[in-house]
Design a protein around this motif. Structure first.
Motif, short mmCIF file in Angstrom:
data_model
loop_
_atom_site.label_atom_id
_atom_site.label_comp_id
_atom_site.label_asym_id
_atom_site.label_seq_id
_atom_site.Cartn_x
_atom_site.Cartn_y
_atom_site.Cartn_z
N SER A 29 36.83 28.70 35.89
CA SER A 29 38.10 28.44 36.17
C SER A 29 38.60 28.94 37.57
CB SER A 29 39.03 29.56 35.10
OG SER A 29 40.25 29.34 35.12
N CYS A 30 38.53 30.24 37.96
CA CYS A 30 39.00 30.65 39.25
C CYS A 30 38.05 30.18 40.32
CB CYS A 30 39.04 32.22 39.09
SG CYS A 30 37.70 33.02 38.74
N THR A 31 36.87 30.08 40.25
CA THR A 31 35.87 29.32 41.09
C THR A 31 36.07 27.81 41.25
OG1 THR A 31 34.32 29.21 39.36
CG2 THR A 31 34.28 31.19 40.92
N GLY A 32 37.04 27.22 40.31
CA GLY A 32 37.20 25.75 40.60
C GLY A 32 36.17 24.88 41.06
N GLY A 104 39.24 34.41 36.12
CA GLY A 104 39.55 35.42 36.85
C GLY A 104 40.93 35.36 37.62
N ILE A 105 41.44 36.50 38.47
CA ILE A 105 42.33 36.29 39.48
C ILE A 105 41.76 36.51 40.51
CG2 ILE A 105 44.61 37.42 39.79
CD1 ILE A 105 44.54 38.41 36.86
N ALA A 106 41.97 35.32 41.33
CA ALA A 106 41.45 35.49 42.93
C ALA A 106 42.45 35.83 43.85
CB ALA A 106 40.87 34.03 43.04
N GLY A 107 43.64 35.56 43.22
CA GLY A 107 44.77 36.10 44.25
C GLY A 107 45.32 34.79 45.03
N PRO A 108 46.01 34.95 46.13
CA PRO A 108 46.85 36.41 46.38
C PRO A 108 47.85 36.82 44.98
CG PRO A 108 47.76 34.77 47.72
CD PRO A 108 46.77 34.00 47.12
N ASP A 109 48.12 35.53 44.40
CA ASP A 109 49.25 35.78 43.15
C ASP A 109 48.64 35.90 41.91
OD1 ASP A 109 51.35 35.56 45.34
OD2 ASP A 109 51.14 33.35 45.31
N GLY A 110 49.50 36.03 40.86
CA GLY A 110 48.98 35.95 39.72
C GLY A 110 48.61 37.20 39.01
N ALA A 111 48.65 38.27 39.79
CA ALA A 111 48.21 39.61 39.05
C ALA A 111 49.31 40.09 38.19
CB ALA A 111 47.74 40.50 40.09
N THR A 112 48.78 41.13 37.45
CA THR A 112 49.93 41.95 36.65
C THR A 112 49.03 43.39 36.99
OG1 THR A 112 48.46 41.97 34.60
CG2 THR A 112 50.44 40.27 34.88
N THR A 113 49.93 44.41 36.30
CA THR A 113 49.51 45.80 36.27
C THR A 113 47.93 45.82 35.66
OG1 THR A 113 51.64 46.59 36.49
CG2 THR A 113 49.95 48.17 35.79
N LYS A 115 46.01 43.48 34.98
CA LYS A 115 45.07 42.56 35.40
C LYS A 115 45.39 42.12 36.67
CE LYS A 115 44.51 40.15 30.86
NZ LYS A 115 44.42 38.90 30.27
N PRO A 116 44.80 42.99 37.51
CA PRO A 116 44.71 43.00 39.06
C PRO A 116 44.27 41.87 39.77
CG PRO A 116 43.32 44.74 38.78
CD PRO A 116 43.88 44.12 37.46
N VAL A 117 44.56 41.31 40.84
CA VAL A 117 43.95 40.48 41.81
C VAL A 117 42.57 41.06 42.05
CG1 VAL A 117 43.44 39.59 44.05
CG2 VAL A 117 45.83 39.65 43.06
N GLY A 118 41.39 39.99 41.57
CA GLY A 118 40.09 40.58 41.76
C GLY A 118 39.29 40.79 40.63
N MET A 119 40.09 40.96 39.37
CA MET A 119 39.51 41.02 37.91
C MET A 119 38.97 39.61 37.69
SD MET A 119 41.54 41.96 34.55
CE MET A 119 40.65 41.75 32.94
N VAL A 120 37.79 39.60 37.32
CA VAL A 120 36.99 38.40 36.90
C VAL A 120 36.23 38.79 35.73
CG1 VAL A 120 35.47 36.64 37.61
CG2 VAL A 120 36.86 37.68 39.41
N CYS A 121 36.60 37.95 34.65
CA CYS A 121 35.88 37.92 33.53
C CYS A 121 34.51 36.95 33.30
CB CYS A 121 36.50 37.83 32.31
SG CYS A 121 37.85 39.22 32.39
N SER A 139 36.96 42.78 45.52
CA SER A 139 37.95 42.92 46.69
C SER A 139 37.88 41.99 47.71
CB SER A 139 38.12 44.43 46.97
OG SER A 139 36.83 44.82 47.78
N GLY A 140 38.82 41.83 48.46
CA GLY A 140 38.76 40.86 49.59
C GLY A 140 39.79 39.63 49.42
N SER A 141 39.59 38.91 50.28
CA SER A 141 40.48 37.54 50.34
C SER A 141 40.24 36.67 48.89
CB SER A 141 40.17 36.78 51.56
OG SER A 141 39.05 36.30 51.39
N ARG A 142 41.05 35.66 48.77
CA ARG A 142 40.96 34.77 47.60
C ARG A 142 39.31 34.20 47.98
NH1 ARG A 142 43.76 31.70 44.21
NH2 ARG A 142 43.19 29.76 43.62
N GLU A 143 38.89 33.63 48.91
CA GLU A 143 37.58 33.24 49.14
C GLU A 143 36.65 34.30 49.02
OE1 GLU A 143 34.84 31.38 52.57
OE2 GLU A 143 36.87 30.79 52.68
#
Length: 169
Positions: A29-32, A104-113, A115-121, A139-143
Motif C-alpha cells: 500500500s504505502c510503498t506503492g 502505513g502512513i508515509a505522510g506528510p498527511d493522513g495521520a491521526t493521534t 496513527k501518526p506519520v511513520g506508522m507502518v504495519c 521517522s523522516g520524510s515520506r521517501e
C-alpha cells in the motif's frame, strides 16, 4: 538508507527463498510498488518472486486481496489486522508460498493521534500457515519512511525464512 542497501536485502531474501525452493508474493500500500521494484531490480528474481499487488485504496485491498469490509471499518486500512488479511489474500491469489504485506502512513498527511506519520504495519505469511505481524514507527520524510518500510518488509522475509529449518535433500 540507499538503493544498494535495499538491493542487498532483496538479494538476501532471494537467497533464502531459493534455498527453500519458495516463491514470494508482495502486497503493498504505502510503498506503492517500491518493494516489487526493488526485488525485480535483482537479476534472476523471477526464480523466487511470483507477483506483487499494489492496493493503495481500501476498495482495492478488498477487491484484489479479499480484505474484509468489516476489518477495514473496524481497524482501518493501516492496522496489523488489515496487513494480515492482505498477506493472506496475496497467498490465496498467487502461486507463492510466502507473502509479505505493507500498509502505513508515509505522510506528510493522513495521520491521526492514534496513527501518526511513520506508522507502518507488516504481515508475513507462509502457505502452511505460519504468520507474523508487526507495527513499526519510522521517522523522516515520506521517501525515508517508504525506504525503511521496504527494508523492514525484506528483513522480515529473511528472518521468517531463516527461522524455518532448511529442506533436507
Amino acid at each position: 538508507m540507499d538503493d544498494m542497501v535495499l538491493q542487498d536485502l532483496a538479494r538476501q531474501a532471494g537467497t533464502a527463498l531459493s534455498q527453500q525452493e519458495l516463491m514470494l508474493a508482495t502486497a503493498e500500500s504505502c510503498t506503492g510498488g517500491w518493494l516489487g521494484q526493488t526485488i525485480t531490480s535483482i537479476a534472476g528474481s523471477s526464480a523466487w518472486y511470483e507477483r506483487g499487488f499494489i492496493t493503495y485504496a481500501a476498495i482495492s485491498k478488498h477487491e484484489m486481496l479479499g480484505v474484509s469490509n468489516a476489518t477495514l471499518e473496524q481497524y482501518g486500512t493501516v492496522s496489523e489486522q488489515t496487513a494480515s488479511e492482505m498477506s493472506a489474500g496475496a497467498i490465496a491469489r498467487s502461486h507463492a508460498q510466502v507473502a509479505v504485506s505493507i500498509t502505513g502512513i508515509a505522510g506528510p498527511d493522513g495521520a491521526t493521534t492514534e496513527k501518526p506519520v511513520g506508522m507502518v504495519c507488516f504481515a508475513w505469511i507462509m502457505k502452511e500457515g505460519m504468520a507474523l505481524t508487526e507495527t513499526r514507527y519510522f521517522s523522516g520524510s515520506r521517501e525515508e519512511i517508504r525506504r525503511q518500510s521496504v527494508a523492514g518488509a525484506l528483513q522480515g522475509v529473511i528472518d521468517l525464512l531463516y527461522s524455518i529449518p532448511p529442506k533436507v535433500a
